[in-house]
Design an enzyme around this catalytic site. Sequence first.
Site, PDB file in Angstrom:
ATOM      1  CD  GLU A  40      67.974 141.756  75.193  1.00  0.00           C
ATOM      2  OE1 GLU A  40      68.532 142.816  74.871  1.00  0.00           O
ATOM      3  OE2 GLU A  40      66.736 141.583  75.133  1.00  0.00           O
ATOM      4  CE  LYS A 113      68.252 145.536  72.041  1.00  0.00           C
ATOM      5  NZ  LYS A 113      67.609 145.270  73.350  1.00  0.00           N
ATOM      6  CB  CYS A 158      65.623 142.190  72.304  1.00  0.00           C
ATOM      7  SG  CYS A 158      64.149 142.355  73.352  1.00  0.00           S
TER       8      CYS A 158
END
Length: 271
Positions: A40, A113, A158
């Site tokens: 990321e 995301k 993440c």
Amino acid sequence: MKVAALQMVSTPDVAQNLAAARELLRQAQGAGAELAALPEYFCAMGLRDTDKLGYMEAIGRGPIQEFLAQSARELGLWIVGGTLPLEAGDAQHVRNATLVFSPAGECVTRYDKIHLFRYDNGRERYDEAQVIAAGQAPVHVDMTDRSGTSWRLGLSICYDLRFPELYRAHAQQGCDLLLVPSAFTHTTGEAHWEVLLRARAIENQAYVLAPAQGGRHPNGRHTWGHSMLVDPWGQVLGVRDQGPGLVLGELERGRLAQVRAQLPALQHRIL
């Protein structure tokens, strides 16, 4: 199939980060990897959250995407492009997006995301929703390795790691490899990173490849690192604690079949 998780300690300097990423990709290719995954924010970790707005690109245009396409094509790699900031439709937000490139240099899919990190322990404060617009849907993509074996990749980023329903959706679609490019904080990573990665692998009987940021950044942030490859039984096949480098490992179709046959938990699911 040999895969590589690339660990970085990115800075606010995009050109510097791309040069560091290129060297790690070259090392992965030289070690025989067919798929390499960047972390990321591989392209930049700014001094402020709003710096993401200055790095933002339109889909299909910009130096970061050109770098990923060119690297995939020249090195003959499948590249999971960590994340980069893409236009979100307003001037105050970006999408934190993963792009996957084929060895032909073609962008074959995009994932934005979904879950946005927020954390405040009185000393550290993060709120991604201030500058990031959330994605809406899970994304998976199919690839074929050099032996002709097909693999289905489930994408995540993440903080998504804390939401098992996303990974169960990937399992229901038959994903073999779960990708988790990350920049976990040192605090949350030390507490939860490994146990969450291993849990996602075990409960979905899939490989998990998690490239991470790992070190101290110019913005003062300390990321946990510990980029990792986990097998579908939850065994850690490789890890790098801190600093730039690679985690290399083999995905074995036979291992997937063995784990899924000896404990057919996905078939026993009720809810």
